[in-house]
Design a protein around this motif. Sequence first.
Motif, short mmCIF file in Angstrom:
data_model
loop_
_atom_site.label_atom_id
_atom_site.label_comp_id
_atom_site.label_asym_id
_atom_site.label_seq_id
_atom_site.Cartn_x
_atom_site.Cartn_y
_atom_site.Cartn_z
N SER A 1 17.83 37.51 62.23
CA SER A 1 16.50 37.99 62.37
C SER A 1 16.17 38.40 63.82
O SER A 1 16.33 37.60 64.87
CB SER A 1 15.45 37.25 61.98
OG SER A 1 14.11 38.07 62.12
N PRO A 2 15.88 39.74 64.14
CA PRO A 2 15.27 40.13 65.54
C PRO A 2 14.00 39.22 66.03
O PRO A 2 13.63 39.39 66.91
CB PRO A 2 14.90 41.62 65.31
CG PRO A 2 14.71 41.78 63.98
CD PRO A 2 15.37 40.93 63.06
N LEU A 3 13.24 38.36 64.90
CA LEU A 3 12.21 37.73 65.16
C LEU A 3 12.72 36.69 66.00
O LEU A 3 13.73 35.78 65.49
CB LEU A 3 11.33 37.36 64.07
CG LEU A 3 10.57 38.70 63.25
CD1 LEU A 3 10.10 38.26 62.16
CD2 LEU A 3 9.65 39.39 64.45
N ARG A 4 11.91 35.94 66.94
CA ARG A 4 12.22 34.70 67.73
C ARG A 4 11.27 33.80 66.72
O ARG A 4 10.36 33.99 65.94
CB ARG A 4 11.66 34.58 68.64
CG ARG A 4 12.18 35.71 69.93
CD ARG A 4 11.88 35.14 71.41
NE ARG A 4 10.48 35.13 71.53
CZ ARG A 4 9.68 36.05 71.75
NH1 ARG A 4 10.09 37.46 71.73
NH2 ARG A 4 8.41 35.93 71.91
N PRO A 5 11.65 32.42 66.69
CA PRO A 5 10.95 31.35 65.92
C PRO A 5 9.59 31.51 66.07
O PRO A 5 8.74 31.23 65.20
CB PRO A 5 11.77 30.04 66.24
CG PRO A 5 13.23 30.39 66.68
CD PRO A 5 12.88 31.99 67.30
N GLN A 6 9.20 31.34 67.52
CA GLN A 6 7.50 31.54 67.75
C GLN A 6 6.89 32.63 67.04
O GLN A 6 5.83 32.57 66.94
CB GLN A 6 7.69 31.52 69.45
CG GLN A 6 6.11 31.14 69.79
CD GLN A 6 5.28 29.99 69.23
OE1 GLN A 6 6.18 28.89 69.16
NE2 GLN A 6 4.43 29.82 69.07
N GLN A 7 7.76 33.75 66.98
CA GLN A 7 7.03 34.92 66.39
C GLN A 7 6.51 34.77 64.95
O GLN A 7 5.80 35.09 64.52
CB GLN A 7 7.79 36.29 66.53
CG GLN A 7 7.91 36.64 68.15
CD GLN A 7 8.86 38.02 68.01
OE1 GLN A 7 10.07 37.73 68.07
NE2 GLN A 7 8.22 39.04 68.51
N VAL A 8 7.54 33.87 64.28
CA VAL A 8 7.30 33.71 62.81
C VAL A 8 5.94 32.57 62.88
O VAL A 8 5.21 33.06 62.02
CB VAL A 8 8.58 32.93 62.18
CG1 VAL A 8 8.01 32.49 60.85
CG2 VAL A 8 9.68 33.74 62.14
N VAL A 9 5.94 31.83 63.70
CA VAL A 9 4.76 30.89 63.85
C VAL A 9 3.55 31.77 64.08
O VAL A 9 2.27 31.52 63.47
CB VAL A 9 4.98 29.65 64.74
CG1 VAL A 9 3.71 28.93 64.90
CG2 VAL A 9 6.15 28.89 64.27
#
Length: 273
Positions: free
Chosen positions: A225-233
């Motif tokens: 995913s282009p999303l970083r883990p922190q962005q999911v949170v």
Amino acid sequence: MPLSERQLAAFADKHAWQIPFDTSSRHLAGPGDARHVTHGLAAAGWSAVSDPLSAEIVLRSPGLRHRLQFDPQSATSAWWRLRAEPTDTEAGWYAEFSELVPAEVLAGFTDALIVPPPQQPDSWQPVTSAGWHRDSDGTARSPDSMCHIELRPLSEFRDRPSWHVETRETGHGEFSGTRIWHAYFDERTPAHLVGSFLTALADRSPLQRGMYDRTGHYSAVQEPSPLRPQQVVEAHAMRLKSLRAQARFARRQQTKPATTPASVGPAHPAARR
């Protein structure tokens, strides 16, 4: 039941260290994190009424009309059950969902209990707009033909049609494959709630899953995913904040006293000079 900092931190601890993978199609993405559902309802004021040491979770709405039960030890195939009690003006209804229903798709349904979406004239519209094949017999199927939606007709036991959604293994000829998950909405379930579930189900955007998260089927497609883990949170926190604000606004509107125009007294003639 406001969410505690500990509960939010536990969600962050899990996802902040997971590399997210874009997973599609949604009906094959697997269950994901159940807190997409339970945190959303808790943010909107729902209260836990179950034993905190039990695997079962039961949440009740502020008005006590709605009851959500999550039971991973259920003796049936339904892990999630949502009931609405009848009122003086509305009928009661029931919906259920099995283990592998994606939590984000189920959250589309439960979020609509908090913030009803604009009414859709046709519950099939989000499905057909997403390229699903609509059959003439009141059914639709996903492009890979693994997810089926059926609006079952009236019968001697029901005076309205009911909705059934199933994802199955690919069958052979006339034989259906093994069922992966199901969702059922009885004939009294409000149409806008069913429409919200179908909208979330047919959404073409992928769902995020961790590297070792369970998917619904081996044919689910996963890409970094282009999303970083922190962005999911952060996205989870922003959704909860929005639901909390909208739930508070809805409650204020319900308790707001009706305003009436100020009474106007008889007009008095102007004093003579």
